[in-house]
Enzyme design. Structure first.
Site, PDB file in Angstrom:
ATOM      1  N   ARG A   1      44.762  63.177  11.064  1.00 48.37           N
ATOM      2  CA  ARG A   1      43.940  62.569  12.130  1.00 48.37           C
ATOM      3  C   ARG A   1      42.545  63.210  12.219  1.00 48.37           C
ATOM      4  O   ARG A   1      41.980  63.326  13.299  1.00 48.37           O
ATOM      5  CB  ARG A   1      44.627  62.664  13.488  1.00 48.37           C
ATOM      6  CG  ARG A   1      45.925  61.925  13.586  1.00 48.37           C
ATOM      7  CD  ARG A   1      45.750  60.418  13.389  1.00 48.37           C
ATOM      8  NE  ARG A   1      46.910  59.701  13.849  1.00 48.37           N
ATOM      9  CZ  ARG A   1      48.002  59.484  13.127  1.00 48.37           C
ATOM     10  NH1 ARG A   1      48.054  59.893  11.872  1.00 48.37           N
ATOM     11  NH2 ARG A   1      49.017  58.839  13.635  1.00 48.37           N
TER      12      ARG A   1
ATOM     13  N   SER B   1      49.067  57.478  20.554  1.00 50.38           N
ATOM     14  CA  SER B   1      49.466  58.870  20.751  1.00 50.38           C
ATOM     15  C   SER B   1      48.326  59.614  21.438  1.00 50.38           C
ATOM     16  O   SER B   1      47.205  59.618  20.940  1.00 50.38           O
ATOM     17  CB  SER B   1      49.729  59.560  19.415  1.00 50.38           C
ATOM     18  OG  SER B   1      50.754  58.920  18.722  1.00 50.38           O
TER      19      SER B   1
ATOM     20  N   GLU C   1      44.809  63.975  20.738  1.00 50.41           N
ATOM     21  CA  GLU C   1      44.500  63.223  19.521  1.00 50.41           C
ATOM     22  C   GLU C   1      43.378  62.237  19.836  1.00 50.41           C
ATOM     23  O   GLU C   1      42.561  61.938  18.982  1.00 50.41           O
ATOM     24  CB  GLU C   1      45.764  62.500  19.053  1.00 50.41           C
ATOM     25  CG  GLU C   1      45.691  61.915  17.659  1.00 50.41           C
ATOM     26  CD  GLU C   1      45.340  60.457  17.670  1.00 50.41           C
ATOM     27  OE1 GLU C   1      44.596  60.040  16.765  1.00 50.41           O
ATOM     28  OE2 GLU C   1      45.788  59.724  18.564  1.00 50.41           O
TER      29      GLU C   1
HETATM   30  N1  EPU Z   1      60.343  61.546  20.368  1.00 50.77           N
HETATM   31  C1  EPU Z   1      61.036  61.893  21.520  1.00 50.77           C
HETATM   32  N2  EPU Z   1      60.747  61.236  22.679  1.00 50.77           N
HETATM   33  C2  EPU Z   1      59.826  60.237  22.741  1.00 50.77           C
HETATM   34  C3  EPU Z   1      59.126  59.871  21.566  1.00 50.77           C
HETATM   35  C4  EPU Z   1      59.395  60.546  20.399  1.00 50.77           C
HETATM   36  O1  EPU Z   1      61.865  62.766  21.517  1.00 50.77           O
HETATM   37  O2  EPU Z   1      59.620  59.692  23.833  1.00 50.77           O
HETATM   38  C5  EPU Z   1      60.652  62.257  19.116  1.00 50.77           C
HETATM   39  C6  EPU Z   1      61.833  61.628  18.427  1.00 50.77           C
HETATM   40  O3  EPU Z   1      62.636  62.653  17.921  1.00 50.77           O
HETATM   41  C7  EPU Z   1      61.216  60.847  17.295  1.00 50.77           C
HETATM   42  C8  EPU Z   1      60.038  61.721  16.955  1.00 50.77           C
HETATM   43  O4  EPU Z   1      59.585  62.213  18.238  1.00 50.77           O
HETATM   44  O5  EPU Z   1      62.103  60.688  16.234  1.00 50.77           O
HETATM   45  C9  EPU Z   1      58.910  61.016  16.256  1.00 50.77           C
HETATM   46  O6  EPU Z   1      58.505  59.881  16.988  1.00 50.77           O
HETATM   47  P1  EPU Z   1      57.729  58.689  16.250  1.00 50.77           P
HETATM   48  O7  EPU Z   1      58.442  58.301  15.021  1.00 50.77           O
HETATM   49  O8  EPU Z   1      57.440  57.650  17.253  1.00 50.77           O
HETATM   50  O9  EPU Z   1      56.388  59.346  15.759  1.00 50.77           O
HETATM   51  P2  EPU Z   1      55.302  60.240  16.519  1.00 50.77           P
HETATM   52  O10 EPU Z   1      55.262  61.530  15.810  1.00 50.77           O
HETATM   53  O11 EPU Z   1      55.536  60.278  17.971  1.00 50.77           O
HETATM   54  C10 EPU Z   1      53.392  59.507  14.921  1.00 50.77           C
HETATM   55  C11 EPU Z   1      51.961  59.127  15.075  1.00 50.77           C
HETATM   56  C12 EPU Z   1      51.837  57.662  15.471  1.00 50.77           C
HETATM   57  C13 EPU Z   1      52.501  56.832  14.385  1.00 50.77           C
HETATM   58  C14 EPU Z   1      53.983  57.253  14.294  1.00 50.77           C
HETATM   59  C15 EPU Z   1      54.713  56.539  13.180  1.00 50.77           C
HETATM   60  C16 EPU Z   1      50.743  61.129  15.714  1.00 50.77           C
HETATM   61  C17 EPU Z   1      50.096  61.898  16.816  1.00 50.77           C
HETATM   62  N3  EPU Z   1      51.329  59.981  16.065  1.00 50.77           N
HETATM   63  O12 EPU Z   1      53.979  59.407  16.220  1.00 50.77           O
HETATM   64  O13 EPU Z   1      50.454  57.332  15.500  1.00 50.77           O
HETATM   65  O14 EPU Z   1      52.417  55.447  14.673  1.00 50.77           O
HETATM   66  O15 EPU Z   1      54.038  58.669  13.992  1.00 50.77           O
HETATM   67  O16 EPU Z   1      54.329  57.021  11.956  1.00 50.77           O
HETATM   68  O17 EPU Z   1      50.712  61.551  14.567  1.00 50.77           O
HETATM   69  C18 EPU Z   1      48.522  57.290  16.932  1.00 50.77           C
HETATM   70  O18 EPU Z   1      47.992  58.096  16.191  1.00 50.77           O
HETATM   71  O19 EPU Z   1      47.923  56.841  17.965  1.00 50.77           O
HETATM   72  C19 EPU Z   1      49.890  56.825  16.669  1.00 50.77           C
HETATM   73  C20 EPU Z   1      50.510  55.988  17.469  1.00 50.77           C
END
Ligand code: EPU
Length: 343
Positions: free
Chosen positions: A165, A240, A337
């Site tokens: 990012r 995010s 972010e």
């Molecule tokens: N999780 C929780 N509670 C929640 C949400 C998530 O415990 O309410 C945990 C779960 O264990 C889940 C893990 O977090 O398995 C990962 O969640 P997710 O797959 O939704 O991915 P993320 O790390 O929260 C990142 C990016 C997103 C991108 C997704 C999918 C960042 C900061 N965010 O989210 O990007 O769409 O992966 O690849 O890297 C953005 O940058 O605005 C964005 C939405």
């Protein structure tokens, strides 16, 4: 002649639906227009802020005493080159429309980036990424107007300093010094799609998708995103709000021991990337509100403007409370972010 508008507000231009009034707002549809707007700002001795889809920024409630520029040119061209196609899109094109265009032509490399809000011109700024793909994986070059010098310049991957990012355009020396007008990507013809991300693999299994092609991957990403993330058309948000923190091995091992269900993964450099959403949820913030701002009940990493009444100050206060509680409970520092503008 570019039309200069004096009654725009950031709340009308951002997906968070917050942000104060703007002194001057202009839409530029060509490189000529860009020069004209830059001249206008220079004449008035005002700073420029470049806005794309307004989907990754939190803008303060006070007046922005400057010129906001939105590039609207959105034409796309394709150039064949062996197994690849070079796709060049003007910065104003909606990012997801470009992904759809590529998938329809069976060009692979950005299908996992389906459904990300914003424009093509904004994509390199934070090196957008999702489900195992990042913009930098296909990035070839971009063209940008250097405001101070009044000249166009081409940036290649080695000039951009892409990271998680991150790019050089977030560096204070480059921030708001360039107006990106087009981006070129190298996409693979008839590519095998990439499905590496767990939630994507699970979705495909659960929905009996056996014939994995670019179209199916795009559909799966759109469906997973729809089920998890808030649609900014319905509820104000900027995706995010925090980055996923990367912590040292010692700290990760301690946390894993204490919280066996924790979401942390080892990275190539031996440190651990942990999921911020997990920490926020475990700190008890998922679905909670502070004044008119809230933490999404669907995804804890997303801060929302549930009724459209939140001020930027309220969202900042909420983010500070969330970060403070996560720090106190887990000793982990969350960093935003989204970009804070005009604070
Ligand atoms: N999780 C929780 N509670 C929640 C949400 C998530 O415990 O309410 C945990 C779960 O264990 C889940 C893990 O977090 O398995 C990962 O969640 P997710 O797959 O939704 O991915 P993320 O790390 O929260 C990142 C990016 C997103 C991108 C997704 C999918 C960042 C900061 N965010 O989210 O990007 O769409 O992966 O690849 O890297 C953005 O940058 O605005 C964005 C939405």
């Amino acid at each position: 002649m570019v039309k200069i508008i004096e009654d725009k507000k950031f709340s009308e231009l951002t997906t968070f639906k917050v942000g104060g009034p703007i002194k001057y707002y202009a839409e530029a549809k060509s490189e000529e227009d860009v020069k004209e707007v830059a001249d206008f700002a220079k004449e008035k001795n005002l700073p420029i802020f470049v806005i794309g889809g307004g989907s990754d920024i939190l803008v303060s409630d006070k007046l922005f005493d400057g010129v906001v520029v939105h590039y609207t040119g959105d034409s796309v061209s394709l150039e064949e080159s062996g197994e690849f196609s070079l796709i060049t899109s003007e910065a104003g094109k909606n990012w997801d429309d470009l992904v759809e265009f590529a998938v329809a032509k069976n060009l692979g490399g950005i299908e996992c980036l389906s459904g990300i809000p914003g424009t093509v011109g904004a994509a390199p700024i934070q090196n957008i990424g999702a489900y195992g793909q990042e913009l930098k994986d296909t990035f070839v070059s971009l063209r940008a107007f250097e405001i101070e010098k009044g000249k166009f310049r081409t940036f290649y991957p080695e000039d951009c300093d892409f990271g998680y990012r991150e790019s050089i355009f977030k560096n204070p020396e480059y921030w708001q010094k360039f107006i990106i007008t087009s981006v070129s990507l190298n996409l693979k013809k008839n590519a095998d799609p990439q499905v590496v991300y767990e939630s994507l693999i699970n979705y495909m299994k659960e929905n009996n998708v056996h014939d994995v092609n670019l179209r199916n991957v795009r559909d799966a990403v759109l469906a997973v995103r729809k089920s998890k993330f808030e649609d900014p058309k319905e509820v104000g948000n900027a995706g995010s709000f925090f980055k996923n923190p990367v912590i040292e091995k010692v700290q990760a091992e301690k946390l894993i021991k204490e919280y066996p269900g924790i979401s942390c993964r080892e990275t190539k450099d031996g440190r651990y990337k942990c999921f911020a959403g997990w920490f926020i949820e475990k700190a008890g913030w998922k679905g909670k509100t502070h004044k008119n701002a809230g933490v999404s009940p669907r995804h804890a990493l997303v801060l929302i403007n549930p009724e459209g009444k939140a001020t930027a100050t309220e969202i900042v206060e909420l983010s500070e409370k969330v970060a403070k509680d996560v720090e106190a409970k887990f000793g982990v520092t969350l960093t935003p972010e989204v970009q804070f503008i005009n604070f």
